[in-house]
Every structure is written in C-alpha cells, then in structure tokens.
Write a protein that holds these residues in place. Sequence first.
Motif, short mmCIF file in Angstrom:
data_model
loop_
_atom_site.label_atom_id
_atom_site.label_comp_id
_atom_site.label_asym_id
_atom_site.label_seq_id
_atom_site.Cartn_x
_atom_site.Cartn_y
_atom_site.Cartn_z
N GLU A 1 4.57 -0.08 -9.22
CA GLU A 1 4.04 1.16 -8.66
C GLU A 1 4.59 1.42 -7.27
O GLU A 1 4.75 2.58 -6.85
CB GLU A 1 2.51 1.11 -8.62
CG GLU A 1 1.86 2.45 -8.32
CD GLU A 1 0.35 2.37 -8.32
OE1 GLU A 1 -0.28 3.42 -8.10
OE2 GLU A 1 -0.20 1.27 -8.55
N ALA A 2 4.92 0.35 -6.53
CA ALA A 2 5.50 0.52 -5.19
C ALA A 2 6.82 1.26 -5.26
O ALA A 2 7.13 2.09 -4.40
CB ALA A 2 5.68 -0.85 -4.53
N PHE A 3 7.63 0.97 -6.28
CA PHE A 3 8.89 1.70 -6.46
C PHE A 3 8.61 3.15 -6.81
O PHE A 3 9.32 4.06 -6.35
CB PHE A 3 9.73 1.04 -7.56
CG PHE A 3 10.40 -0.23 -7.14
CD1 PHE A 3 11.63 -0.21 -6.51
CD2 PHE A 3 9.79 -1.45 -7.38
CE1 PHE A 3 12.26 -1.38 -6.12
CE2 PHE A 3 10.40 -2.63 -6.99
CZ PHE A 3 11.64 -2.60 -6.37
N VAL B 1 -1.09 -0.80 -4.12
CA VAL B 1 -0.22 -0.52 -5.27
C VAL B 1 0.37 -1.83 -5.76
O VAL B 1 0.53 -2.80 -5.01
CB VAL B 1 0.92 0.46 -4.90
CG1 VAL B 1 0.36 1.83 -4.56
CG2 VAL B 1 1.75 -0.07 -3.74
N GLY B 2 0.72 -1.86 -7.05
CA GLY B 2 1.35 -3.02 -7.65
C GLY B 2 2.85 -3.04 -7.41
O GLY B 2 3.41 -2.16 -6.75
N ARG C 1 0.83 -1.20 0.00
CA ARG C 1 0.00 0.00 0.00
C ARG C 1 0.87 1.24 0.00
O ARG C 1 2.01 1.21 0.48
CB ARG C 1 -0.95 0.03 1.21
CG ARG C 1 -2.03 -1.04 1.19
CD ARG C 1 -2.80 -1.06 2.50
NE ARG C 1 -3.89 -2.01 2.49
CZ ARG C 1 -5.15 -1.71 2.16
NH1 ARG C 1 -5.47 -0.47 1.83
NH2 ARG C 1 -6.08 -2.64 2.17
N ASP C 2 0.32 2.33 -0.50
CA ASP C 2 1.03 3.60 -0.53
C ASP C 2 0.69 4.36 0.75
O ASP C 2 -0.30 5.08 0.82
CB ASP C 2 0.62 4.41 -1.75
CG ASP C 2 1.33 5.76 -1.82
OD1 ASP C 2 2.29 5.96 -1.04
OD2 ASP C 2 0.93 6.60 -2.64
N PHE C 3 1.54 4.21 1.76
CA PHE C 3 1.27 4.83 3.05
C PHE C 3 1.66 6.31 3.09
O PHE C 3 1.50 6.96 4.12
CB PHE C 3 1.99 4.07 4.16
CG PHE C 3 1.40 2.71 4.42
CD1 PHE C 3 0.22 2.57 5.12
CD2 PHE C 3 2.01 1.58 3.92
CE1 PHE C 3 -0.33 1.33 5.35
CE2 PHE C 3 1.47 0.32 4.14
CZ PHE C 3 0.29 0.19 4.85
#
Length: 265
Positions: free
Chosen positions: A231-233, A227-228, A217-219
């Motif tokens: 996308e996490a990067f 997020v994938g 997740r995008d915290f």
Amino acid sequence: MSWLSMVWAQARLNQTVLMRQRGLAFSVLLLPLFLAFANTANARSLDTVNGVPAAAFAAVGAIAVVFPFSYMTIATSIVVRREERVYKRLRGSALPTSAIFAGDILHASLLGAVQGVVILVYAITVANAPMPSNVPLMLLAFVLGAAVFAALAIGTAGFIPNYEVAQLVALPVLFISLVGTGMMIPLSALPEWGQRVAELLPLTPVVTMMRTAFLGRDFAQEAAPVVGFLEAFQVSAAGLGIGLLWIGVGLWSTRKYFRWDPRRA
C-alpha cells in the motif's frame, strides 16, 4: 577505455573542480548536514506530528536536503566547465556526451548518498527514528530525488551566465524546496492554495515518499493512516508521477537551452 571508465573519470574531474572552489565545496559538503541537524534539533521541543515523534518526522524529511545541494553541484560544475571551455575540449575528444552527463550525475549522487547515510544514522541514533519499514520504497525515493534535481540542474544550466550567478540561482531553489516540504515553516501556516502549490514542487513528493517508507504512514493525508508494504507504493504513485513530470521538464529544457560554448563567446 570503456564507457564506465569514462564516466568514472568524469566524476573524478567533477570532484577535483569542486575541491578547488573552497566556498562551493563548503556549501555543498557541509551545509546539508548543518541544515538537517538544525532542523531536527528544533523539532525536539515538539511532541508529535501526524502521530509520530516530531524529531523522527523532521530527521527523515531532512535526508532529502541533499538533493537541492546536488542541484547546486551539477549546475555550478557545468557552468564552470562551459565558461572555461572545458566542454569544447571534451566534445573534441572520444568522450561521448552521455558519459559527460553521467559523470556529472554520478558525482553529485555519490556525494548525496554519503550525506544521506550520515543523516540517516543521525536520525536513527539521535532522533530515535525507526529503521525504514519499506527499504525498496526508500531507495526509489532517493533515486527519484537524485534524478529530478539532476535533470533540473542540467536543464537550467543554459540560463546561467557564470559561476557567481550559479550559486545565486541555487539559493532560491533550496529555499523554495525547503518551504514546500514544511522544513522552514509548517505547511499548515500556508493558505490552502499555497499548500496545493507546495505539493507540486520538486522536493515535496520525494520527502513524502521517504517519510512513508520510513514511518509506514500515508503522509499525503492529514490523519496519516498506517499503510502496509504494498500500500505504501500505491499511496506514493502520485508523488512518483510528479517527480517524473519534473524530470520531463528538465529534459525538455536541456534539449532546448543547453549550451556547450561559453555564453561570453
């Protein structure tokens, strides 16, 4: 003797110095585990944080507790060897400067890695945290955290006059780092300007990257959307930039203020 052999010998010297200082050894080896377990235990009474179990959220973030203690390990060992004139003898030997610093960083990083694995196992088995959804990002976050606090430790060692003061300096670093990550008090309890400042502290982006890597997740966003892998990067790029900035600050301070000779000399 090869460069790697000299680095390993320097790391072993650091471990010997650490174990001779029992108070520091206790603080460095056991306090990170105690803080991590206590922080996770307190979160069990809560339900969820940003859509994930509170205990898992706390346990994953607690892995980063090892980095401020790495700061304590490196900064204190540098001050001790400087004041006891060990550095003066080392500089007169065939040991290159790069091997001295690499040994310091390797020793602290190995200690942090072992402690991080212990906390990781605890997070998965006791706090019911999932397996990391993005292992490369998790490793990147760990390397970033180790590099940030190693650079800051070497960069600030020149300001520390003796061993006793080194431990006192490390305590505010630990306290501010934990406050900035929300481990001591929720960030929502801070005023808006305080939250913005917390986002720029050295440990905060590392913790955010670790939680993103683990929980997917995008915290950095309040809603913490899923997020994938790639996308996490992408969402961690800002945190990576903040970490690199702190490394730059540490390197600049090292170049300007680092001392090889005892301050009392």
